[in-house]
Design a protein around this motif. Structure first.
Motif, PDB file in Angstrom:
ATOM      1  N   PHE A  84       0.720  -1.350  -0.011  1.00 29.92           N
ATOM      2  CA  PHE A  84       0.025   0.080  -0.017  1.00 29.92           C
ATOM      3  C   PHE A  84       1.048   1.124  -0.064  1.00 29.92           C
ATOM      4  O   PHE A  84       1.560   1.443   0.745  1.00 29.92           O
ATOM      5  N   TRP A  85       0.667   2.097  -1.096  1.00 30.75           N
ATOM      6  CA  TRP A  85       1.736   3.126  -1.166  1.00 30.75           C
ATOM      7  C   TRP A  85       0.794   4.563  -0.785  1.00 30.75           C
ATOM      8  O   TRP A  85      -0.474   4.493  -1.253  1.00 30.75           O
ATOM      9  N   VAL A  86       1.295   5.796  -0.447  1.00 28.73           N
ATOM     10  CA  VAL A  86       0.976   6.834  -0.652  1.00 28.73           C
ATOM     11  C   VAL A  86       1.626   8.058  -1.078  1.00 28.73           C
ATOM     12  O   VAL A  86       2.834   7.818  -1.100  1.00 28.73           O
ATOM     13  N   ALA A  87       1.046   9.055  -1.596  1.00 24.86           N
ATOM     14  CA  ALA A  87       1.574  10.143  -2.147  1.00 24.86           C
ATOM     15  C   ALA A  87       1.642  11.158  -1.153  1.00 24.86           C
ATOM     16  O   ALA A  87       0.479  11.406  -0.666  1.00 24.86           O
ATOM     17  N   ASP A  88       2.955  11.409  -0.701  1.00 23.37           N
ATOM     18  CA  ASP A  88       2.859  12.350   0.712  1.00 23.37           C
ATOM     19  C   ASP A  88       3.446  13.841   0.094  1.00 23.37           C
ATOM     20  O   ASP A  88       4.377  13.840  -0.590  1.00 23.37           O
ATOM     21  N   ASP A  89       2.718  14.936   0.236  1.00 18.33           N
ATOM     22  CA  ASP A  89       2.932  16.350  -0.106  1.00 18.33           C
ATOM     23  C   ASP A  89       3.339  16.817   1.260  1.00 18.33           C
ATOM     24  O   ASP A  89       2.423  17.463   1.589  1.00 18.33           O
ATOM     25  N   GLY A  90       4.569  17.021   1.631  1.00 18.79           N
ATOM     26  CA  GLY A  90       5.069  17.842   2.971  1.00 18.79           C
ATOM     27  C   GLY A  90       4.249  17.374   4.076  1.00 18.79           C
ATOM     28  O   GLY A  90       3.821  18.148   4.866  1.00 18.79           O
ATOM     29  N   GLY A  91       3.902  15.970   4.302  1.00 20.58           N
ATOM     30  CA  GLY A  91       3.347  15.348   5.461  1.00 20.58           C
ATOM     31  C   GLY A  91       1.678  15.137   5.364  1.00 20.58           C
ATOM     32  O   GLY A  91       1.136  14.742   6.143  1.00 20.58           O
ATOM     33  N   ARG A  92       1.296  15.417   4.060  1.00 19.68           N
ATOM     34  CA  ARG A  92      -0.314  15.608   3.868  1.00 19.68           C
ATOM     35  C   ARG A  92      -0.191  14.439   2.713  1.00 19.68           C
ATOM     36  O   ARG A  92       0.312  14.347   1.848  1.00 19.68           O
ATOM     37  N   ILE A  93      -1.270  13.412   3.245  1.00 19.03           N
ATOM     38  CA  ILE A  93      -1.493  12.169   2.221  1.00 19.03           C
ATOM     39  C   ILE A  93      -2.270  12.842   1.195  1.00 19.03           C
ATOM     40  O   ILE A  93      -3.535  13.377   1.379  1.00 19.03           O
ATOM     41  N   VAL A  94      -1.708  12.970  -0.377  1.00 22.09           N
ATOM     42  CA  VAL A  94      -2.784  13.246  -1.165  1.00 22.09           C
ATOM     43  C   VAL A  94      -2.908  12.492  -2.268  1.00 22.09           C
ATOM     44  O   VAL A  94      -3.666  12.507  -3.349  1.00 22.09           O
ATOM     45  N   GLY A  95      -2.691  11.061  -2.127  1.00 22.29           N
ATOM     46  CA  GLY A  95      -2.958  10.006  -3.103  1.00 22.29           C
ATOM     47  C   GLY A  95      -2.598   8.692  -2.389  1.00 22.29           C
ATOM     48  O   GLY A  95      -1.676   8.489  -1.440  1.00 22.29           O
ATOM     49  N   THR A  96      -3.083   7.744  -2.974  1.00 22.38           N
ATOM     50  CA  THR A  96      -3.103   6.355  -2.276  1.00 22.38           C
ATOM     51  C   THR A  96      -3.327   5.202  -3.594  1.00 22.38           C
ATOM     52  O   THR A  96      -3.871   5.591  -4.663  1.00 22.38           O
ATOM     53  N   ILE A  97      -2.826   4.118  -3.336  1.00 23.40           N
ATOM     54  CA  ILE A  97      -2.902   2.993  -4.315  1.00 23.40           C
ATOM     55  C   ILE A  97      -2.387   1.717  -3.429  1.00 23.40           C
ATOM     56  O   ILE A  97      -1.432   1.725  -2.824  1.00 23.40           O
ATOM     57  N   ALA A  98      -2.955   0.758  -3.856  1.00 24.51           N
ATOM     58  CA  ALA A  98      -2.506  -0.343  -3.174  1.00 24.51           C
ATOM     59  C   ALA A  98      -2.609  -1.747  -4.030  1.00 24.51           C
ATOM     60  O   ALA A  98      -3.436  -1.646  -4.904  1.00 24.51           O
ATOM     61  N   LEU A  99      -1.998  -2.743  -3.923  1.00 21.90           N
ATOM     62  CA  LEU A  99      -2.026  -4.020  -4.424  1.00 21.90           C
ATOM     63  C   LEU A  99      -2.012  -5.341  -3.531  1.00 21.90           C
ATOM     64  O   LEU A  99      -1.169  -5.351  -2.545  1.00 21.90           O
ATOM     65  N   LYS A 100      -3.186  -5.901  -3.935  1.00 26.21           N
ATOM     66  CA  LYS A 100      -3.305  -6.954  -3.043  1.00 26.21           C
ATOM     67  C   LYS A 100      -3.087  -8.447  -3.751  1.00 26.21           C
ATOM     68  O   LYS A 100      -3.672  -8.553  -4.908  1.00 26.21           O
ATOM     69  N   ASP A 101      -2.243  -9.111  -3.090  1.00 24.02           N
ATOM     70  CA  ASP A 101      -1.955 -10.323  -3.577  1.00 24.02           C
ATOM     71  C   ASP A 101      -3.103 -11.394  -3.562  1.00 24.02           C
ATOM     72  O   ASP A 101      -3.594 -11.512  -2.627  1.00 24.02           O
ATOM     73  N   LEU A 102      -3.471 -11.843  -4.802  1.00 24.16           N
ATOM     74  CA  LEU A 102      -4.587 -12.877  -4.863  1.00 24.16           C
ATOM     75  C   LEU A 102      -4.174 -14.153  -5.027  1.00 24.16           C
ATOM     76  O   LEU A 102      -5.018 -15.317  -5.088  1.00 24.16           O
ATOM     77  N   GLY A 103      -2.861 -14.565  -5.038  1.00 23.46           N
ATOM     78  CA  GLY A 103      -2.058 -15.723  -5.428  1.00 23.46           C
ATOM     79  C   GLY A 103      -2.327 -16.027  -6.902  1.00 23.46           C
ATOM     80  O   GLY A 103      -2.908 -15.147  -7.690  1.00 23.46           O
ATOM     81  N   ASP A 104      -1.720 -17.186  -7.426  1.00 27.19           N
ATOM     82  CA  ASP A 104      -1.572 -17.431  -8.615  1.00 27.19           C
ATOM     83  C   ASP A 104      -0.980 -16.426  -9.591  1.00 27.19           C
ATOM     84  O   ASP A 104      -1.460 -16.277 -10.728  1.00 27.19           O
ATOM     85  N   GLY A 105      -0.108 -15.397  -9.229  1.00 26.46           N
ATOM     86  CA  GLY A 105       0.358 -14.543  -9.831  1.00 26.46           C
ATOM     87  C   GLY A 105      -0.357 -13.252 -10.303  1.00 26.46           C
ATOM     88  O   GLY A 105      -0.073 -12.439 -11.107  1.00 26.46           O
ATOM     89  N   GLN A 106      -1.534 -13.142  -9.494  1.00 31.54           N
ATOM     90  CA  GLN A 106      -2.376 -12.132  -9.875  1.00 31.54           C
ATOM     91  C   GLN A 106      -2.519 -11.328  -8.844  1.00 31.54           C
ATOM     92  O   GLN A 106      -2.494 -11.680  -7.608  1.00 31.54           O
ATOM     93  N   GLY A 107      -2.611  -9.987  -8.882  1.00 27.61           N
ATOM     94  CA  GLY A 107      -2.896  -9.178  -7.659  1.00 27.61           C
ATOM     95  C   GLY A 107      -4.038  -7.989  -8.025  1.00 27.61           C
ATOM     96  O   GLY A 107      -4.597  -7.974  -9.188  1.00 27.61           O
ATOM     97  N   ALA A 108      -4.786  -7.507  -7.220  1.00 31.20           N
ATOM     98  CA  ALA A 108      -5.779  -6.633  -7.201  1.00 31.20           C
ATOM     99  C   ALA A 108      -5.334  -5.252  -6.931  1.00 31.20           C
ATOM    100  O   ALA A 108      -4.873  -4.927  -5.884  1.00 31.20           O
ATOM    101  N   LEU A 109      -5.721  -4.292  -7.896  1.00 33.53           N
ATOM    102  CA  LEU A 109      -5.378  -2.850  -7.623  1.00 33.53           C
ATOM    103  C   LEU A 109      -6.580  -2.445  -6.717  1.00 33.53           C
ATOM    104  O   LEU A 109      -7.664  -2.288  -7.257  1.00 33.53           O
ATOM    105  N   ARG A 110      -6.200  -1.632  -5.625  1.00 38.31           N
ATOM    106  CA  ARG A 110      -7.216  -1.098  -4.750  1.00 38.31           C
ATOM    107  C   ARG A 110      -6.848   0.157  -4.578  1.00 38.31           C
ATOM    108  O   ARG A 110      -5.709   0.817  -4.342  1.00 38.31           O
ATOM    109  N   LYS A 111      -7.914   0.944  -3.826  1.00 40.83           N
ATOM    110  CA  LYS A 111      -7.896   2.131  -3.080  1.00 40.83           C
ATOM    111  C   LYS A 111      -7.161   3.210  -3.980  1.00 40.83           C
ATOM    112  O   LYS A 111      -6.180   3.908  -3.365  1.00 40.83           O
ATOM    113  N   MET A 112      -7.158   3.245  -5.290  1.00 42.58           N
ATOM    114  CA  MET A 112      -6.386   4.194  -5.961  1.00 42.58           C
ATOM    115  C   MET A 112      -7.474   5.430  -5.840  1.00 42.58           C
ATOM    116  O   MET A 112      -8.296   5.912  -6.530  1.00 42.58           O
ATOM    117  N   PHE A 113      -6.961   6.827  -5.037  1.00 40.80           N
ATOM    118  CA  PHE A 113      -7.442   7.934  -5.023  1.00 40.80           C
ATOM    119  C   PHE A 113      -6.250   8.916  -5.249  1.00 40.80           C
ATOM    120  O   PHE A 113      -5.518   9.159  -4.454  1.00 40.80           O
TER     121      PHE A 113
END
Length: 159
Positions: A52-81
């Motif tokens: 799970f990553w954040v975009a940090d602008d001087g201590g303020r979180i201004v973006g997010t994105i996450a990768l959830k492992d689903l197994g079998d080499g697949q991942g789910a992109l989640r929480k992109m804001f």
């Protein structure tokens, strides 16, 4: 502006970014309590090679994105804001977040990234399609895919 893995103490900033976008901008009746993954990032996203990553602008979180492992080499992109104040090509935050996720997925041996979104996120549809995601049927999703009730469109990208 820094893209970095979410750390201890980021939870409030993540919730303060995501929930107002979901409820205020798009009118969904959803709260932080409806999204237990936001309160347990390590337990939900950091299993296997997920992150799970954040975009940090001087201590303020201004973006997010996450990768959830689903197994079998697949991942789910989640929480992109991305905060409204930081959207668009001028800032490039959405692209930086997605590039970070895709680089991580490649390095960790994922073969595909899946995502679900709603019909309302039209700009997101264009963004994902521009970045090589292809529209798929819900029936083509992995059984492990964490489908949200609001998801009506699904995408897949080979990594």
């Amino acid at each position: 502006m820094t893209i970095r893995p979410a750390g201890a103490g980021d939870e409030a900033g993540i919730i303060e970014l995501i929930v107002p976008i979901q409820s205020g901008e798009f009118g969904f009746s959803i709260t932080a309590a409806d999204q237990p993954d936001l309160g347990d990032i390590d337990g939900f996203y950091r299993q296997g090679p997920g992150e799970f990553w954040v975009a940090d602008d001087g201590g303020r979180i201004v973006g997010t994105i996450a990768l959830k492992d689903l197994g079998d080499g697949q991942g789910a992109l989640r929480k992109m804001f991305v905060a409204a104040s930081h959207r668009g090509a001028t800032h490039g935050i959405a692209q930086q977040l997605l590039d970070t996720l895709l680089s991580h997925a490649t390095a960790k041996g994922f073969s595909a990234v899946l995502l679900g979104t709603t019909d309302r996120f039209l700009a997101a549809h264009r963004f994902y399609e521009k970045n090589g995601f292809e529209l798929i049927d819900a029936g083509d999703l992995s059984a492990a895919f964490p489908r949200m009730a609001l998801d009506t469109r699904f995408y897949r990208r080979t990594v």
